[in-house]
Design an enzyme around this catalytic site. Structure first.
Site, PDB file in Angstrom:
ATOM      1  N   ASP A 134       0.792  -1.237   0.000  1.00 41.20           N
ATOM      2  CA  ASP A 134       0.000   0.000   0.000  1.00 41.20           C
ATOM      3  C   ASP A 134       0.824   1.287   0.000  1.00 41.20           C
ATOM      4  OD1 ASP A 134      -2.380   1.522   0.069  1.00 41.20           O
ATOM      5  OD2 ASP A 134      -2.296   1.638   2.242  1.00 41.20           O
ATOM      6  N   CYS A 247     -21.460  -3.469  -5.704  1.00 36.41           N
ATOM      7  CA  CYS A 247     -20.898  -4.250  -6.810  1.00 36.41           C
ATOM      8  C   CYS A 247     -21.504  -5.653  -6.856  1.00 36.41           C
ATOM      9  CB  CYS A 247     -19.377  -4.338  -6.664  1.00 36.41           C
ATOM     10  SG  CYS A 247     -18.587  -5.367  -7.921  1.00 36.41           S
ATOM     11  N   LYS A 297      -6.246  11.179  15.863  1.00 33.34           N
ATOM     12  CA  LYS A 297      -7.639  11.292  16.317  1.00 33.34           C
ATOM     13  C   LYS A 297      -8.394  12.456  15.671  1.00 33.34           C
ATOM     14  CE  LYS A 297      -6.867  14.191  20.388  1.00 33.34           C
ATOM     15  NZ  LYS A 297      -7.124  14.402  21.806  1.00 33.34           N
TER      16      LYS A 297
END
Length: 381
Positions: A134, A247, A297
């Site tokens: 990634d 999908c 956060k």
């Protein structure tokens, strides 16, 4: 070295260590991809989270000396919770997207790739690798597509025949000459359900995404969310699954193959109001193991405020007022002002007028003034 036999041994070992699908491709440059990436950049469609050097994204030889092959892997993740929790009036909940359920997938896939590297090294001691998940330079989807893991769907996800698009991807560039697999034929056909369902029109056309309009991207930004997208957010606090859930290739798909991917319902569907007052330490303790915590956060809290506005419940007003008047972060105060205007009522207006007197940040002042105007106009109607 019998590389055909080695490839078969790699495939068999990958199953033993919990890799659900593996594919192989050459390490030649992704020439077609380069022009597409340059076009995305020209149009301003990139997210900014990508590797900045486009050449590194398309040319494996810039990442490993004399690469011969790329091994692509996929792990299937769940699409449904075994045990869920429901929100109710006064106790509304947000939702993390499925790709953030369970343990951070970067950690899981890196672990699998490390085991694969060790196995191959035991067979070929001079083998060299460069593995990534990634956040690496290569485009995971382009590698997976060319390696036959799946096809690149109109929703810009890799869709596998076995697991739909609910898969995490990783890859390993290596100097070993392993026989490439054939790509899978695109099976989207004339279907446009993902394009039609995208809440913000981020899917410009099949296979082309304007990341700047994508809710999954917007939930990860740290500044003010552009106003046109706020009401589209619903109760999402991290990511978006719409283009996957609609999908047809994902219909009935739900795999629970990896214990570490199982979601904790309370963590992935957290109560919204308690999120607003979490300390950094509490946030890390509760959400730190999830991929959705990587930006910290602040984006999650901003999104929780927008989600509270989505439910339009007066019960949320005191918590939002507290944040508006006391939080030190302008984005959080300003977003609270907007949320209070969406809920409306006397208590919200009173707090907004009080906040206007003490606010010093220009952007927040603007949000407060717009909010006051909005509440007053609504009262007149």
């Amino acid at each position: 070295m019998d590389y055909q036999q080695l490839k078969q041994e790699i495939i068999e070992y990958s199953r033993i260590i919990g890799i659900d699908k593996i594919g192989f491709t050459s390490a030649s440059p992704f020439t077609e991809l380069k022009s597409r990436l340059l076009r995305q950049q020209e149009l301003g469609y990139a997210s900014g989270f990508e590797e900045k050097d486009i050449d590194k994204r398309v040319d494996p030889s810039l990442l490993l000396e004399e690469p011969r092959s790329i091994i692509a892997i996929a792990l299937a993740y769940p699409s449904k919770m075994k045990e869920s929790v429901k929100g109710k009036r006064g106790e509304r909940r947000g939702i993390f997207c499925r790709a953030s359920w369970g343990e951070d997938y970067h950690t899981i896939l890196r672990g699998r790739l490390k085991k694969l590297e060790a196995f191959i090294s035991s067979k070929v001691p001079d083998a060299r690798f460069r593995s990534m998940v990634d956040t690496g330079e290569l485009a995971d989807r382009a590698v997976a597509e060319r390696a036959g893991i799946g096809w690149s769907g109109k929703n810009c996800s890799i869709i596998t025949p076995e697991f739909g698009s609910y898969v995490y991807l990783g890859e390993m560039v290596t100097n070993l000459p392993l026989e490439p697999d054939a790509p899978i034929e695109n099976q989207c056909g004339t279907c446009t359900k993902c394009l039609d369902a995208c809440p913000t029109g981020a899917l410009v056309q099949g296979g082309q995404l304007n990341a700047q309009r994508c809710i999954a991207f917007l939930t990860q930004t740290k500044g003010f969310m552009p106003e046109e997208f706020r009401e589209k957010l619903g109760n999402r606090i991290y990511g978006c699954d719409t283009c996957q859930t609609v999908c047809p290739k994902n219909k009935g798909i739900d795999f629970h193959l990896h214990e570490e991917m199982e979601p904790d319902a309370e963590a992935v569907r957290p109560l919204l109001e308690p999120l607003l007052h979490l300390s950094n330490k509490e946030f890390k303790q509760t959400f730190g193991y999830m991929s959705g915590s990587w930006r910290g956060k602040k984006p999650i809290q901003r999104n929780a405020i927008i989600a509270l506005a989505h439910f339009k419940e007066e019960e949320s007003v005191p918590a939002l007022v507290d944040v508006l008047l006391n939080d030190v972060r302008p984005v959080i105060r300003g977003t609270s002002a907007w949320a209070l205007a969406k809920i409306g009522g006397g208590q919200a207006l009173e707090a907004l007028l009080a906040a206007k007197e003490k606010e010093t940040d220009e952007e927040v002042q603007q949000e407060i003034e717009q909010a006051i105007s909005s509440v007053k106009n609504h009262e007149k109607q």
